[in-house]
Design an enzyme around this catalytic site. Structure first.
Site, PDB file in Angstrom:
ATOM      1  CG  HIS A   1      46.163  48.722  44.261  1.00 39.56           C
ATOM      2  ND1 HIS A   1      44.983  47.937  44.861  1.00 39.56           N
ATOM      3  CD2 HIS A   1      46.969  48.235  44.634  1.00 39.56           C
ATOM      4  CE1 HIS A   1      45.732  46.730  45.335  1.00 39.56           C
ATOM      5  NE2 HIS A   1      46.604  47.225  44.945  1.00 39.56           N
TER       6      HIS A   1
ATOM      7  CE1 TYR B   1      45.479  38.151  46.834  1.00 42.79           C
ATOM      8  CE2 TYR B   1      45.689  38.112  43.945  1.00 42.79           C
ATOM      9  CZ  TYR B   1      46.465  38.594  45.681  1.00 42.79           C
ATOM     10  OH  TYR B   1      47.228  39.755  46.123  1.00 42.79           O
TER      11      TYR B   1
END
Ligand SMILES: [Fe+2]
Length: 397
Positions: free
Chosen positions: A268, A321
Site C-alpha cells: 500500500h 470506497y
C-alpha cells in the site's frame, strides 16, 4: 510550499491578439490604445499574464457595501472527534459563489459545498486562489481570460483576483476549496523551470484553459470583490470581459480527475502518491479508480495511521470506497479525521478486502478528493447541519 520568486507552472499560453513586444503601443481599429492589465503574483516576482482591454480596467464608478455571507462562522472540533457530514442532504440555493455552505476551514483554507442552477454575478476573490471541484453537472466558466466549459470531475483552478462568473447548464454541485494563497501542482513533479516531469501523474496536455477571449461590451457592470476585510460590490464603467488578447503563464485552468494517472505499488502506498495540488499549508489529493496493490500478500487498503501534523478531510465523489464500508459513508459524504485521532480502514474492512482479492477482485473503484491541512480544521455551519452523529462510534464496532 510556494515561495516568492519560485516558478511553479510557467506554461506559456497566448490567446487572441497581442502585440509582438510587451508594453509597446497597441491600437484598436479606431486608433485608440488598448489598455494593458498585468495580472502578476508575488510582487512582480512570479508568474503573470498581460491582458489587453478595449477600455480602462481601472475605471470604477461606484463602491457598494455588501453584507457578509450568512453562515461563515467556524466552530472548533471539540470534543475532538472523527466526523461524517452528508453534503448530499444540504439544500440547493444561491449560486456558485453566494450559495456556498461552509464545511470546514482554518487560516489557510476554507472548504464549502454548493448545489445550484443559478448563474453567479461577476466575482473576484482577492484573498487567494480557488479550486472548484465540479461534483456533478455542467457549467460554463467565464472570465477576463475567456470562457471554458467544466463538468463532473473537473477541478477548476481560479487564480487570485481573476474576475469571473459561473453559468450552470442545469443543476451543478461543487466542492469548493478557497486558499489563503496560491494553489499549484506539487513542486516535486516539476522541473526546476516548471515543466511537468515524466513521473508526474498528469502533465500540461491535461490542463485546459480558455481558448478565445469573450470581448463583451457593457457599461456599469457590478463585480463582487472579496478581500480580507469583507465584501464590496465595485461597479465598473465598462465590462471587465472586454479583453481582446492576453499572454503569459497565469490563467484559470481545468483538470479532470479522470486524467490523473494513479501511481500504484505492490504494497500500500500512502496519500502523497495521490497528491494533485499544493496550497499554503495544505495539499489536495485525488483518489481514482486503479489496480489494487499487487504483492501476493498485500493488505491492499490503508494501514491505521496517525498523521500527527494533519487534519484529513475527504469528499467521496463517486464509486465506492472499500476502506469505509459499514461506516454509513456514501457518495457526497465528507469524512474528517483530525490530528489527535488515529484512523484507518473501518473495522472489518481489511479482512473483507483480502477475501475479495482471494475471489479475484483486482481493482478499486473509489473516487474521492482529499484535503489535508497542516493546521486544525474548524467546523462550518453547513457541515454541522448534516452531521451523522453515529459515525465516531463506528470505529468501535
Ligand atoms: Fe488518512
Amino acid at each position: 510550499m510556494n515561495r516568492a520568486g519560485e516558478k511553479q507552472m510557467p506554461y506559456y499560453r497566448v490567446v487572441g491578439d497581442v502585440p509582438r513586444k510587451r508594453h509597446v503601443q497597441f491600437r484598436r481599429p479606431d486608433g485608440g490604445l488598448y489598455a494593458e492589465e498585468l495580472m502578476g503574483e508575488e510582487g512582480f516576482s512570479s508568474d503573470s499574464s498581460l491582458l489587453y482591454h478595449r477600455h480602462l480596467p481601472t475605471a470604477i464608478i461606484k463602491a457598494e457595501p455588501v453584507e457578509p455571507f450568512a453562515g461563515s462562522v467556524l466552530t472548533p472540533n471539540l470534543p475532538l472527534s472523527p466526523r461524517h457530514f452528508r453534503t448530499q442532504d444540504l439544500p440547493s440555493g444561491g449560486d456558485l459563489v453566494t450559495g456556498r455552505g461552509l464545511l470546514a476551514g482554518n487560516a489557510d483554507v476554507r472548504m464549502s459545498y454548493v448545489a445550484t442552477e443559478a448563474p453567479s454575478e461577476l466575482y473576484r476573490n482577492s484573498m487567494g486562489d480557488e479550486c472548484v471541484y465540479i461534483a456533478s453537472g455542467r457549467v460554463v466558466f467565464e472570465s477576463t481570460y475567456g470562457a471554458m466549459e467544466a463538468a463532473e470531475g473537473d477541478y477548476v483552478v481560479v487564480p487570485t483576483g481573476t474576475i469571473h462568473r459561473w453559468v450552470p447548464d442545469g443543476r451543478v454541485t461543487a466542492f469548493v476549496i478557497e486558499a489563503a494563497g496560491h494553489i499549484r501542482p506539487p513542486k516535486r513533479y516539476l522541473s526546476k523551470y516548471g515543466q511537468f516531469l515524466e513521473h508526474a501523474p498528469y502533465c500540461e496536455r491535461d490542463l485546459r484553459s480558455p481558448q478565445e477571449t469573450l470581448v463583451v461590451e457593457g457599461e456599469e457592470v457590478p463585480v463582487l470583490v472579496r478581500t480580507r476585510g469583507g465584501l464590496t460590490r465595485l461597479v465598473y464603467r465598462n465590462h471587465p470581459f472586454d479583453v481582446v488578447g492576453w499572454d503569459g503563464c497565469l490563467y484559470p485552468y481545468a483538470f479532470n480527475i479522470n486524467d490523473f494517472e494513479p501511481i500504484v505499488k505492490g504494497i500500500h502506498a500512502p496519500p502523497p502518491v495521490h497528491q494533485t495540488f499544493e496550497g499554503p499549508n495544505f495539499v489536495i489529493c485525488s483518489f481514482c479508480p486503479r489496480p489494487l496493490d499487487f504483492h501476493p500478500e498485500a493488505v491492499p487498503i490503508p494501514y491505521n495511521h496517525h498523521n500527527v501534523d494533519s487534519d484529513e478531510l475527504m469528499f467521496y465523489a463517486g464509486g465506492d470506497y472499500s476502506a469505509r464500508k459499514g461506516s454509513g459513508i456514501d457518495v457526497g459524504s465528507i469524512s474528517l479525521h483530525p490530528a489527535g485521532f488515529t484512523h484507518g480502514p473501518q473495522p472489518g474492512a481489511v479482512e473483507a478486502v483480502i477475501e475479495a482479492v482471494r475471489q479475484g477482485h483486482t481493482r478499486t473503484n473509489e473516487l474521492a478528493v482529499m484535503v489535508d491541512t497542516f493546521r486544525p480544521l474548524d467546523l462550518g455551519p453547513a457541515a454541522l447541519s448534516v452531521e451523522d452523529p453515529a459515525y465516531a462510534w463506528t470505529w468501535a464496532r
